[in-house]
Design an enzyme around this catalytic site. Structure first.
Site, PDB file in Angstrom:
ATOM      1  NE  ARG A 157      -2.239  -1.389   3.520  1.00 16.08           N
ATOM      2  CZ  ARG A 157      -1.632  -0.688   4.465  1.00 16.08           C
ATOM      3  NH1 ARG A 157      -1.684   0.627   4.462  1.00 16.08           N
ATOM      4  NH2 ARG A 157      -0.991  -1.299   5.434  1.00 16.08           N
ATOM      5  CE1 TYR A 187       0.163  -5.855  -2.153  1.00 19.75           C
ATOM      6  CE2 TYR A 187      -0.843  -3.902  -1.183  1.00 19.75           C
ATOM      7  CZ  TYR A 187      -0.363  -5.194  -1.060  1.00 19.75           C
ATOM      8  OH  TYR A 187      -0.445  -5.815   0.150  1.00 19.75           O
ATOM      9  CB  SER A 246      -0.106  -3.956   7.835  1.00 19.91           C
ATOM     10  OG  SER A 246      -1.260  -3.177   7.620  1.00 19.91           O
ATOM     11  CB  ALA A 247       3.099  -7.536   8.116  1.00 17.04           C
ATOM     12  CB  CYS A 248       1.600  -6.966  13.646  1.00 18.75           C
ATOM     13  SG  CYS A 248       2.785  -5.678  13.245  1.00 18.75           S
ATOM     14  CE  LYS A 292      -4.868  -7.374  10.750  1.00 13.77           C
ATOM     15  NZ  LYS A 292      -3.492  -6.882  10.657  1.00 13.77           N
ATOM     16  CB  THR A 293      -3.348 -14.065   8.635  1.00 17.67           C
ATOM     17  OG1 THR A 293      -3.808 -12.912   7.937  1.00 17.67           O
ATOM     18  CG2 THR A 293      -3.724 -15.319   7.871  1.00 17.67           C
ATOM     19  CG  ASN A 294       0.635 -16.383  11.293  1.00 17.62           C
ATOM     20  OD1 ASN A 294       1.069 -17.532  11.161  1.00 17.62           O
ATOM     21  ND2 ASN A 294       0.885 -15.432  10.411  1.00 17.62           N
ATOM     22  CG  ASP A 353      -7.079  -7.352   7.087  1.00 17.03           C
ATOM     23  OD1 ASP A 353      -6.036  -7.213   7.753  1.00 17.03           O
ATOM     24  OD2 ASP A 353      -7.387  -6.588   6.153  1.00 17.03           O
ATOM     25  NE  ARG A 394      -0.089  -8.696   2.094  1.00 14.23           N
ATOM     26  CZ  ARG A 394      -0.497  -8.405   3.314  1.00 14.23           C
ATOM     27  NH1 ARG A 394      -1.578  -8.966   3.816  1.00 14.23           N
ATOM     28  NH2 ARG A 394       0.174  -7.542   4.064  1.00 14.23           N
ATOM     29  N   GLY A 415       1.097 -20.884  17.734  1.00 15.30           N
ATOM     30  CA  GLY A 415       0.155 -21.685  18.513  1.00 15.30           C
ATOM     31  C   GLY A 415       0.229 -21.429  20.013  1.00 15.30           C
TER      32      GLY A 415
HETATM   33  P1  GTP Z   1      -1.955  -7.995   7.267  1.00 15.95           P
HETATM   34  O1  GTP Z   1      -2.550  -8.978   6.336  1.00 15.95           O
HETATM   35  O2  GTP Z   1      -0.887  -7.153   6.613  1.00 15.95           O
HETATM   36  O3  GTP Z   1      -2.967  -7.120   7.939  1.00 15.95           O
HETATM   37  O4  GTP Z   1      -1.085  -8.811   8.355  1.00 15.95           O
HETATM   38  P2  GTP Z   1      -1.447  -9.760   9.585  1.00 15.95           P
HETATM   39  O5  GTP Z   1      -1.628  -8.925  10.800  1.00 15.95           O
HETATM   40  O6  GTP Z   1      -2.556 -10.686   9.226  1.00 15.95           O
HETATM   41  O7  GTP Z   1      -0.087 -10.577   9.810  1.00 15.95           O
HETATM   42  P3  GTP Z   1       0.268 -12.124   9.575  1.00 15.95           P
HETATM   43  O8  GTP Z   1      -0.514 -13.043  10.452  1.00 15.95           O
HETATM   44  O9  GTP Z   1       0.223 -12.391   8.127  1.00 15.95           O
HETATM   45  O10 GTP Z   1       1.780 -12.169  10.088  1.00 15.95           O
HETATM   46  C1  GTP Z   1       2.794 -11.391   9.507  1.00 15.95           C
HETATM   47  C2  GTP Z   1       4.155 -11.901   9.896  1.00 15.95           C
HETATM   48  O11 GTP Z   1       4.273 -12.014  11.306  1.00 15.95           O
HETATM   49  C3  GTP Z   1       4.456 -13.277   9.331  1.00 15.95           C
HETATM   50  O12 GTP Z   1       5.757 -13.274   8.826  1.00 15.95           O
HETATM   51  C4  GTP Z   1       4.346 -14.188  10.516  1.00 15.95           C
HETATM   52  O13 GTP Z   1       5.184 -15.313  10.401  1.00 15.95           O
HETATM   53  C5  GTP Z   1       4.745 -13.301  11.686  1.00 15.95           C
HETATM   54  N1  GTP Z   1       4.081 -13.719  12.946  1.00 15.95           N
HETATM   55  C6  GTP Z   1       2.749 -13.948  13.127  1.00 15.95           C
HETATM   56  N2  GTP Z   1       2.488 -14.363  14.399  1.00 15.95           N
HETATM   57  C7  GTP Z   1       3.679 -14.376  15.047  1.00 15.95           C
HETATM   58  C8  GTP Z   1       4.075 -14.708  16.394  1.00 15.95           C
HETATM   59  O14 GTP Z   1       3.269 -15.071  17.259  1.00 15.95           O
HETATM   60  N3  GTP Z   1       5.400 -14.590  16.683  1.00 15.95           N
HETATM   61  C9  GTP Z   1       6.322 -14.183  15.747  1.00 15.95           C
HETATM   62  N4  GTP Z   1       7.590 -14.086  16.119  1.00 15.95           N
HETATM   63  N5  GTP Z   1       5.988 -13.879  14.474  1.00 15.95           N
HETATM   64  C10 GTP Z   1       4.684 -13.966  14.123  1.00 15.95           C
HETATM   65  C1  SPV Z   2      -2.593  -4.740   5.331  1.00 21.40           C
HETATM   66  O1  SPV Z   2      -1.623  -4.128   4.844  1.00 21.40           O
HETATM   67  O2  SPV Z   2      -3.034  -4.483   6.479  1.00 21.40           O
HETATM   68  C2  SPV Z   2      -3.258  -5.806   4.554  1.00 21.40           C
HETATM   69  C3  SPV Z   2      -2.898  -5.972   3.157  1.00 21.40           C
HETATM   70  O3  SPV Z   2      -4.116  -6.493   5.079  1.00 21.40           O
HETATM   71  S1  SPV Z   2      -3.652  -4.799   2.119  1.00 21.40           S
HETATM   72  O4  SPV Z   2      -4.943  -5.344   1.692  1.00 21.40           O
HETATM   73  O5  SPV Z   2      -2.798  -4.607   0.992  1.00 21.40           O
HETATM   74  O6  SPV Z   2      -3.896  -3.575   2.834  1.00 21.40           O
HETATM   75 MN    MN Z   3      -4.502  -5.838   7.231  1.00 19.72          MN
END
Ligand code: GTP
Ligand code: SPV
Ligand code: MN
Length: 597
Positions: free
Chosen positions: A69, A197, A248-250, A252-254, A277, A375, A500
């Protein structure tokens, strides 16, 4: 495909501007989807992956300057600048339309304009919002078919109403100097030009479901949030739902797809995925807070996804998935860093260049095959842990709200806030290290209130105000917590195993919310009392646990100063409740001897 005059007229006006060769309405049928896939493959926009290994899956590469983004080109266009607030880029609506129209004019010449009618939220739910996206990208259409409810039935639901979000998107020439992501909340309109994107162009996602929806939600009395939603079932079969906001990338999905550690699984604990998300929150007739996930798919980060970290995600993306900017091999296979198995002997990297393991750049750093923000787009129904409630039009009731960020220092593994107002303060002062999901200096800590910094469609001070007021109306509000999976030691390694194992923390959170777990009061909130965080079968030293919960007075004094300077930009608009909490925290930090636990 429609008799709706307002819709017909708008489509025809936008077509006059963009001058497509033809217009195709997306009807949501499998037949039409197949035709579009074939067209995308024929034009090279998408590559079909090996049908044995990846049935129904496609590969797409975005332009190399267009892989996350672009927050600096994202604008909130309101008549008054103060309504967008100091944390958003702002342009006057007339000026924004004028400038973007220059880029849109004739941009679809020789191309098809697709008309995508879509609903965010289950059709007919009081939560739901209808949008129409016009786009010249088949990739966008195919993604929207996974991420939203799209097609003919949306138009039937809309009928003659003109109450829909108007989204216009064109790739145009993908020139970063002619790229704009514009939101006109007063007109319920989104214009996105010059990008291909995800978050910039899948207009139902961040643009509608967060920026426009947050604006609407303030007027209509609900909340649109950057949150996952998950259910945690205990051995008696009782399910508690939580919503969690991480930037973002912190994670949530996991977290949303977490598999309980063996110790919990054996007892009968299960996790149910509702969303990964976005959450829309409303007060139910029973006085509780209810949440829906407005989306129908995951647009998830690929790197780091493997059988260890996220087996549910891996199972979800086996078929009918679109992969963007990962590594591609000559024989139609894919790979990404920290994924499954060894890297292939050779392949084509996300940027289209030949790649092999061990490649390094001039300064000796490894060159990744997949972009760090590459992604997957996959249907939620393919997720083994998908909740039977995921598309319940009523949503699910929340036991707890969780905030969190990526903090190498400072924030303990988990703490509970003292009240709704204190919870809002903790959300408002969230901060996180910048990741590959946004352009910017990676690793640098920035304030990201409620993980909504890039997504709040109005003045952030008014947003805090809305949160504070909203809480007063909830008869049985969920408790608010803060977590940090990302604390590091001096050597720079994560000290909490995460993934987990995070269930151990959620378990304490839920027991706390039901007054069934002990806690110790600290100046920043309640932390688990000795023995209350279930660490059975986890190899972790007492010293590490101490580090995980350390509350360093010096760090917190610095943090407090950070809160103050962040809030300064809002001037008089900052609500009193936030000021009160700032002073209360300041006092607690000064008065109480800091106990580490
Ligand atoms: P967006 O889709 O961007 O909103 O991201 P998100 O918040 O869904 O993040 P996502 O679950 O995709 O995780 C992003 C990164 O964080 C990945 O590289 C994961 O491996 C890492 N990650 C997720 N959970 C953990 C955790 O509990 N510990 C650590 N060390 N890394 C984690
Ligand atoms: C984020 O960046 O928080 C995402 C991916 O979930 S995007 O849809 O590109 O914003
Ligand atoms: Mn997001």
């Amino acid at each position: 495909m429609t008799q709706n005059r307002a819709l017909q007229q708008w489509v025809s006006e936008m077509a006059q501007l963009c001058q497509p060769e033809r217009i195709v309405w997306i009807d949501g049928t499998a037949e039409q989807k197949k035709v579009l896939e074939e067209e995308a493959v024929a034009s090279g926009e998408m590559i079909r992956l090996d049908e044995q290994k990846w049935p129904g899956c496609f590969y797409h590469r975005t332009a190399t300057n267009d892989v996350a983004r672009t927050e600096q080109l994202t604008y909130i266009c309101t008549s008054k600048k103060e309504d967008a607030g100091p944390t958003n880029n702002w342009m006057k609506p007339a000026e924004a339309y004028r400038q973007a129209a220059l880029y849109f004019r004739g941009a679809m010449k020789g191309r098809t304009m697709y008309v995508i009618p879509f609903s965010m939220g289950p059709l007919g739910s009081p939560f739901s919002k209808i949008g129409i996206e016009l786009t010249d990208s088949i990739y966008v259409v195919l993604n929207m078919l996974i991420m939203t409810r799209a097609g003919r039935e949306i138009l039937e639901q809309l009928g003659e109403s003109d109450n829909f979000t108007r989204g216009l998107h064109s790739k145009a020439d993908l020139d970063p100097n002619r790229r704009l992501i514009l939101h006109f909340p007063e007109d319920n309109t989104i214009w996105s030009v010059g990008s291909g994107y995800g978050g910039n162009v899948l207009l139902g996602k961040k643009c509608l479901s967060l920026r426009i929806a947050s604006w609407l939600s303030r007027r209509e009395g609900w909340l649109a949030e950057h949150m996952l939603i998950m259910g945690i079932e205990d051995p008696t079969g009782k399910i508690d739902y939580i919503a969690a906001a991480f930037p973002s990338a912190c994670g949530k999905t996991n977290l949303a797809m977490l598999i309980p550690p063996e110790h919990f699984r054996a007892q009968g604990y299960k996790v149910w995925t509702v969303g990964d998300d976005i959450a829309w929150l409303r007060i139910g007739e029973d006085g509780r807070l209810w949440a829906i996930n407005p989306e129908t798919g995951f647009f998830g980060v690929a790197p780091g996804t493997n059988a260890q970290s996220n087996p549910n995600a891996l199972a979800t993306i086996r078929r009918n998935t679109i992969f963007t900017n990962v590594l591609l091999t000559e024989d139609g296979d894919i790979w990404w860093e920290d994924g499954e198995g060894e890297p292939p002997a050779s392949g084509i990297a996300w940027d289209g260049r030949p790649w092999k393991p061990g490649l390094t750049d001039d300064s000796g750093r490894p060159i990744p095959g997949a972009h760090p923000n590459s992604r997957f787009t996959a249907p939620i129904v393919q997720c083994p842990s998908v909740s039977p409630e995921w598309d319940n039009p009523r949503g699910v009731p929340l036991t707890a709200i969780v905030f969190g960020g990526r903090r190498s220092r400072l924030a303990p593994l988990v703490y509970e806030t003292f009240s709704w107002q204190h919870g809002v303060y903790v959300g408002a002062t969230m901060a996180s290290e910048i990741t590959a999901a946004q352009y910017g200096k990676q690793g640098q800590v920035r304030r990201d209130p409620m993980a909504m910094l890039p997504f709040c469609g109005y003045n952030m001070a008014d947003y805090f105000h809305h949160w504070l007021n909203f809480g007063k109306k909830i008869e049985k509000p969920p408790k608010i917590f803060h977590v940090n999976w990302f604390r590091k030691n001096e050597a720079g390694d994560f000290i909490w195993p995460g993934f987990g194992e995070n269930l151990r923390v959620l378990n304490w959170i839920i027991r706390r919310a039901h007054n069934q777990a002990g806690a110790v009061r600290t100046p920043i909130g309640f932390v688990p009392a000795e023995g209350e965080l279930d660490l059975t079968n986890l190899e972790i030293s007492g010293e590490t646990i101490e580090q995980l919960f350390a509350i360093d007075p010096k760090d917190w004094q610095k943090e407090l100063a950070g809160h103050s300077s962040f809030f300064a930009q809002f001037g008089d608009r900052l609500p009193q409740g936030i000021r009160d909490e700032y002073h209360a925290l300041k006092e607690r930090l000064a008065l109480e001897r800091i106990g580490t636990k």
